[in-house]
Scaffold this active site. Structure first.
Site, PDB file in Angstrom:
ATOM      1  N   LYS A  58       2.770   3.239 -11.669  1.00  0.00           N
ATOM      2  CA  LYS A  58       1.750   2.760 -12.604  1.00  0.00           C
ATOM      3  C   LYS A  58       1.643   3.584 -13.888  1.00  0.00           C
ATOM      4  O   LYS A  58       1.346   3.055 -14.952  1.00  0.00           O
ATOM      5  CB  LYS A  58       0.380   2.740 -11.925  1.00  0.00           C
ATOM      6  CG  LYS A  58       0.199   1.582 -10.971  1.00  0.00           C
ATOM      7  CD  LYS A  58      -1.195   1.581 -10.376  1.00  0.00           C
ATOM      8  CE  LYS A  58      -1.300   0.513  -9.321  1.00  0.00           C
ATOM      9  NZ  LYS A  58      -2.611   0.472  -8.672  1.00  0.00           N
TER      10      LYS A  58
ATOM     11  N   ASP B 284      -6.676  -3.495 -12.518  1.00  0.00           N
ATOM     12  CA  ASP B 284      -7.409  -2.730 -11.490  1.00  0.00           C
ATOM     13  C   ASP B 284      -8.826  -2.436 -11.981  1.00  0.00           C
ATOM     14  O   ASP B 284      -9.783  -2.461 -11.192  1.00  0.00           O
ATOM     15  CB  ASP B 284      -6.716  -1.395 -11.206  1.00  0.00           C
ATOM     16  CG  ASP B 284      -5.516  -1.538 -10.279  1.00  0.00           C
ATOM     17  OD1 ASP B 284      -5.433  -2.548  -9.561  1.00  0.00           O
ATOM     18  OD2 ASP B 284      -4.652  -0.638 -10.287  1.00  0.00           O
TER      19      ASP B 284
HETATM   20  P1  NAP Z   1      -0.738   6.864  -6.828  1.00  0.00           P
HETATM   21  O1  NAP Z   1      -0.756   6.681  -8.291  1.00  0.00           O
HETATM   22  O2  NAP Z   1       0.557   7.095  -6.143  1.00  0.00           O
HETATM   23  O3  NAP Z   1      -1.768   8.050  -6.443  1.00  0.00           O
HETATM   24  C1  NAP Z   1      -1.987   8.398  -5.103  1.00  0.00           C
HETATM   25  C2  NAP Z   1      -3.152   9.384  -5.013  1.00  0.00           C
HETATM   26  O4  NAP Z   1      -3.499   9.552  -3.646  1.00  0.00           O
HETATM   27  C3  NAP Z   1      -2.820  10.768  -5.542  1.00  0.00           C
HETATM   28  O5  NAP Z   1      -4.011  11.332  -6.029  1.00  0.00           O
HETATM   29  C4  NAP Z   1      -2.349  11.501  -4.275  1.00  0.00           C
HETATM   30  O6  NAP Z   1      -2.584  12.899  -4.315  1.00  0.00           O
HETATM   31  C5  NAP Z   1      -3.261  10.925  -3.239  1.00  0.00           C
HETATM   32  N1  NAP Z   1      -2.699  10.877  -1.889  1.00  0.00           N
HETATM   33  C6  NAP Z   1      -1.559  10.267  -1.508  1.00  0.00           C
HETATM   34  N2  NAP Z   1      -1.412  10.332  -0.153  1.00  0.00           N
HETATM   35  C7  NAP Z   1      -2.494  11.021   0.316  1.00  0.00           C
HETATM   36  C8  NAP Z   1      -2.930  11.422   1.614  1.00  0.00           C
HETATM   37  N3  NAP Z   1      -2.228  11.119   2.703  1.00  0.00           N
HETATM   38  N4  NAP Z   1      -4.096  12.116   1.707  1.00  0.00           N
HETATM   39  C9  NAP Z   1      -4.811  12.411   0.618  1.00  0.00           C
HETATM   40  N5  NAP Z   1      -4.451  12.074  -0.647  1.00  0.00           N
HETATM   41  C10 NAP Z   1      -3.315  11.368  -0.800  1.00  0.00           C
HETATM   42  O7  NAP Z   1      -1.391   5.573  -6.092  1.00  0.00           O
HETATM   43  P2  NAP Z   1      -2.508   4.584  -6.670  1.00  0.00           P
HETATM   44  O8  NAP Z   1      -1.847   3.460  -7.355  1.00  0.00           O
HETATM   45  O9  NAP Z   1      -3.512   5.405  -7.393  1.00  0.00           O
HETATM   46  O10 NAP Z   1      -3.135   3.976  -5.310  1.00  0.00           O
HETATM   47  C11 NAP Z   1      -3.987   4.740  -4.482  1.00  0.00           C
HETATM   48  C12 NAP Z   1      -4.567   3.849  -3.366  1.00  0.00           C
HETATM   49  O11 NAP Z   1      -5.411   2.853  -3.913  1.00  0.00           O
HETATM   50  C13 NAP Z   1      -3.511   3.091  -2.547  1.00  0.00           C
HETATM   51  O12 NAP Z   1      -3.904   3.058  -1.199  1.00  0.00           O
HETATM   52  C14 NAP Z   1      -3.561   1.685  -3.090  1.00  0.00           C
HETATM   53  O13 NAP Z   1      -3.174   0.700  -2.149  1.00  0.00           O
HETATM   54  C15 NAP Z   1      -5.058   1.580  -3.394  1.00  0.00           C
HETATM   55  N6  NAP Z   1      -5.341   0.572  -4.423  1.00  0.00           N
HETATM   56  C16 NAP Z   1      -6.091  -0.497  -4.046  1.00  0.00           C
HETATM   57  C17 NAP Z   1      -6.400  -1.457  -4.988  1.00  0.00           C
HETATM   58  C18 NAP Z   1      -7.235  -2.626  -4.589  1.00  0.00           C
HETATM   59  O14 NAP Z   1      -7.228  -3.609  -5.318  1.00  0.00           O
HETATM   60  N7  NAP Z   1      -7.994  -2.564  -3.510  1.00  0.00           N
HETATM   61  C19 NAP Z   1      -5.939  -1.344  -6.310  1.00  0.00           C
HETATM   62  C20 NAP Z   1      -5.170  -0.224  -6.649  1.00  0.00           C
HETATM   63  C21 NAP Z   1      -4.877   0.730  -5.687  1.00  0.00           C
HETATM   64  P3  NAP Z   1      -1.513  13.945  -4.918  1.00  0.00           P
HETATM   65  O15 NAP Z   1      -1.603  13.821  -6.423  1.00  0.00           O
HETATM   66  O16 NAP Z   1      -2.003  15.241  -4.425  1.00  0.00           O
HETATM   67  O17 NAP Z   1      -0.163  13.514  -4.380  1.00  0.00           O
END
Ligand code: NAP
Length: 291
Positions: free
Chosen positions: A69, A105
């Site tokens: 993203k 989002d």
């Molecule tokens: P991203 O850009 O890859 O960021 C992931 C974040 O989560 C980072 O801050 C990472 O920390 C942290 N993280 C990853 N694995 C972890 C774990 N096991 N325990 C604790 N922290 C962890 O991903 P994103 O796009 O922001 O998405 C994050 C989440 O939101 C996903 O589950 C996604 O499916 C969800 N989401 C949902 C919607 C919806 O419409 N409901 C929309 C967007 C996203 P580090 O920086 O320390 O690696």
């Protein structure tokens, strides 16, 4: 699919967990639009080639998910002011071979918190995570809810710190404090928050035993606790919060609302929301029964 079928897709790595294809294909069927939604597992080293390929293949648009993203922005021809401000795009629109980045989002998050606006405005809020989704969440919180104090928690605290500096530069937001996730000295900041949002994948199927917060001491009545994770529909994090009297909001409505906005950008047609909600809930239920 026919020779005339217009293609939409998802790029991410991995992509197997995504429900976007199920939602969008159900909406194409319901509206009778001659579109199909595919998923593409794109390793980060291939992102640049994949993006140029979208224009060459005249794909109408794609969703962008973990981990692309943020990195995708510099590869696009244009970026909407909102996506630019957030620093992440979850949607690309191919506008006459020009690729434009959008962020739906933010819209989805705001729409799913309708009904809690008065409870949250001007209060202390906490966001767990500092990735693409957390950026959209923080943008909405700052521009719409004007919090008194913001806490950002992340596993790698330096990423939260970089986000703090970014918010200071772009949105003149000076009331942000950063913490390491699981830092027990920071539990007070969480318990003093009116809204706590999980923007990490912790607790997502098939890792349902995980939670970004394991102490139930931080939750209480009057708090709104939202998990962006939508599968399972009630995560361990939400269960802990609900058991302590907090109001919980799952990620399913945000998923639907952000998808609806992307759908409209690509097709010019409104997504049939009731149909898509029913498909999503049936799918999650079947999956958790099987799992
Ligand atoms: P991203 O850009 O890859 O960021 C992931 C974040 O989560 C980072 O801050 C990472 O920390 C942290 N993280 C990853 N694995 C972890 C774990 N096991 N325990 C604790 N922290 C962890 O991903 P994103 O796009 O922001 O998405 C994050 C989440 O939101 C996903 O589950 C996604 O499916 C969800 N989401 C949902 C919607 C919806 O419409 N409901 C929309 C967007 C996203 P580090 O920086 O320390 O690696």
């Amino acid at each position: 699919m026919q020779p005339t079928t217009k293609l939409i897709g998802l790029i991410g790595h991995p992509v197997e967990h995504s429900l976007s294809a199920i939602l969008h294909n159900a909406a194409f069927e319901e509206t009778g639009l001659d579109f199909a939604y595919l998923t593409f597992d794109i390793h980060p080293r291939n992102l640049r080639d994949a993006i140029r390929g979208l224009a060459a293949l005249n794909i109408v648009g794609v969703n962008v998910t973990i981990p692309h993203k943020e990195n995708v922005l510099e590869l696009l021809d244009e970026v909407s002011p909102e996506a630019r401000m957030i620093g992440a795009a979850n949607t690309i629109v191919n506008d006459g071979f020009k690729l434009r980045g959008e962020n739906t989002d933010a819209y989805g998050f705001l729409a799913s918190l309708r009904g809690y606006t008065d409870a949250i405005r001007g209060q202390t809020v906490s966001v767990l995570g500092a990735g693409g989704a957390a950026r959209a969440v923080l943008y909405v919180l700052i521009t719409e809810f004007k919090p008194r104090q913001i806490h950002i928690f992340n596993r790698h605290v330096e990423r939260a710190e970089a986000l703090r500096l970014y918010l200071h530069k772009t949105l003149s937001q000076s009331t942000v404090t950063t913490h390491e996730l699981f830092d027990t000295n920071a539990l007070d900041s969480l318990s003093n928050s009116r809204l706590i949002v999980n923007a990490t994948p912790a607790g997502m199927f098939p890792n349902e035993d995980e939670s970004p917060v394991v102490s139930d001491k931080i939750f209480k009545e009057g708090q709104v606790v939202m998990d962006l994770v939508y599968n399972p529909s009630e995560t361990r994090f939400m269960k802990l919060a609900r058991a302590s009297g907090a109001t919980t909001v799952g990620g399913d409505e945000m998923l639907i609302q952000q998808a609806a906005k992307s759908f409209e950008l690509w097709t010019g047609v409104a997504m049939p929301l009731e149909k898509v909600r029913a498909v999503l809930h049936r799918h999650i239920q079947e999956k958790s029964v099987k799992g």
